[in-house]
Design an enzyme around this catalytic site. Structure first.
Site, PDB file in Angstrom:
ATOM      1  N   GLU A 273     -21.720 -25.425  30.206  1.00  0.00           N
ATOM      2  CA  GLU A 273     -22.425 -26.693  30.035  1.00  0.00           C
ATOM      3  C   GLU A 273     -22.747 -26.958  28.566  1.00  0.00           C
ATOM      4  O   GLU A 273     -22.687 -28.096  28.098  1.00  0.00           O
ATOM      5  CB  GLU A 273     -23.697 -26.709  30.880  1.00  0.00           C
TER       6      GLU A 273
ATOM      7  N   TYR B 169     -30.724 -32.096  31.383  1.00  0.00           N
ATOM      8  CA  TYR B 169     -29.397 -32.068  31.997  1.00  0.00           C
ATOM      9  C   TYR B 169     -28.919 -30.635  32.221  1.00  0.00           C
ATOM     10  O   TYR B 169     -28.489 -30.273  33.324  1.00  0.00           O
ATOM     11  CB  TYR B 169     -28.365 -32.821  31.148  1.00  0.00           C
TER      12      TYR B 169
ATOM     13  N   ASP C 270     -25.952 -36.811  32.918  1.00  0.00           N
ATOM     14  CA  ASP C 270     -25.348 -36.981  31.602  1.00  0.00           C
ATOM     15  C   ASP C 270     -24.743 -38.378  31.512  1.00  0.00           C
ATOM     16  O   ASP C 270     -24.967 -39.221  32.391  1.00  0.00           O
ATOM     17  CB  ASP C 270     -24.291 -35.892  31.352  1.00  0.00           C
TER      18      ASP C 270
END
Length: 348
Positions: free
Chosen positions: A40, A123, A141
């Site tokens: 991520e 996020y 996002d």
């Protein structure tokens, strides 16, 4: 938001499509929270195809949180070389160290604790919690905001931070309690492959639920104000050799753009010509200067217009403190993309 009333049908359509059409990505083959965290962070502002080889090299080099926690900064920067936004990997290492030192090496499984870790925003926290731990948490996002702005006809400016909460709340109302991992990844996948800036509505598995499509507004959404004007800075960079054929390199400051990376000496160009500006600022004298290339290097709000040169020093004996490196040594140093581009133009 009448889709909320059809939530179960929407979930089913989205999840069925995702199961059949999802891309086979290496971080989708694990539920290890550390690996998902790495992926991520790498995927922030970087394309999937670019990330895959970096991710695979990174987890091979640092297979455990202890390995990353104990690594030297130059080592992690080298593994991140060319990926850009280097503060990401510094923050990742800091956050991992916190987990090792304060949580016994186990990534927290709740938003309150995981959000205290360095570099873990709303996020990233939601992505780790939902994908690794199966916790129904939002992970919003840009892709997700684009998808939901169209499906729910949200006409709020997605560039304004305060409006992100609208989308976070929408996810929490729509998310599958049974499979939050696939649900969040499906929204991201839809935004990446179908509900793109130019949407491919005919292929969309949830088109029947999309209010913007129903009203013909899909091309107008999401609403996003123009970015601030890009600033341009002209720079000259010099690949300088000594008499032994080695190259002058310097390390960038520990803070700011490209912090801690190695580069060929560089000077900002204002009124003076490149060679004159460099000699005046560095107190070095150059000879045999030839131009290598000109190219831009784009950051989020500034572009470097780089004039790259090759040169030799004419007064080498007076500068014992300068650091020269062989080609082999330079290969091992963590370097920025402008340096890698310059090396491509040097006939080694």
């Amino acid at each position: 938001m009448h889709i909320i009333e059809q939530k179960q049908a929407f979930q089913q359509a989205l999840l069925t499509w995702y199961e059949a059409e999802k891309r086979d990505l290496p971080w989708r083959r694990t539920n290890n929270p550390y690996y998902i965290w790495i992926s991520e962070v790498m995927l922030q502002q970087t394309r999937v195809d670019t990330v895959i080889p970096y991710y695979e090299r990174f987890i091979k080099k640092f297979p455990t949180m202890e390995d990353l926690s104990n690594a030297e900064e130059e080592e992690i920067l080298k593994m991140w070389e060319g990926l850009g936004y280097y503060s990401r990997v510094r923050n990742l290492q800091s956050g991992v160290r916190e987990v090792v030192e304060s949580y016994g090496g186990t990534v927290p499984n709740n938003r309150k604790e995981i959000s205290t870790l360095k570099g873990v925003g709303p996020y990233t926290a939601g992505a780790i919690l939902s994908i690794a731990y199966g916790v129904p948490e939002h992970a919003v996002d840009g892709n997700v905001m684009r998808v939901l702005s169209r499906i729910l006809l949200i006409e709020e400016d997605i560039a304004l931070l305060r409006n992100k909460k609208i989308f976070e709340q929408a996810v929490m109302e729509l998310i599958s309690e049974e499979d939050p991992s696939s649900f969040n990844q499906a929204l991201m996948e839809l935004g990446a492959t179908i509900c793109t800036p130019n949407p491919r509505c005919l292929l969309c598995p949830v088109r029947d639920f999309c209010i913007a499509h129903e009203e013909g507004k899909q091309q107008q959404l999401p609403i996003k104000i123009k970015k601030q004007k890009m600033k341009h800075i002209s720079l000259a960079s010099f690949a300088i050799q000594n008499e032994e054929g080695n190259w002058l390199m310097q390390k960038r400051p520990s803070t700011g753009l490209l912090a801690g990376l190695w580069e060929f000496p560089m000077v900002e160009l204002k009124e003076l010509h490149a060679i004159e500006a460099f000699e005046q600022e560095s107190d070095l004298q150059l000879k045999n200067v030839t131009e290598l290339a000109r190219f831009p290097h784009v950051f989020s709000h500034v572009t470097w217009d780089i004039h790259a040169y090759r040169a030799q020093l004419s007064d080498i004996d007076t500068h014992d403190s300068l650091q020269f490196f062989t080609k082999e040594q330079i290969k091992e140093l963590p370097k920025s993309k402008p340096v890698l581009k310059m090396i491509d133009h040097i006939d080694w």
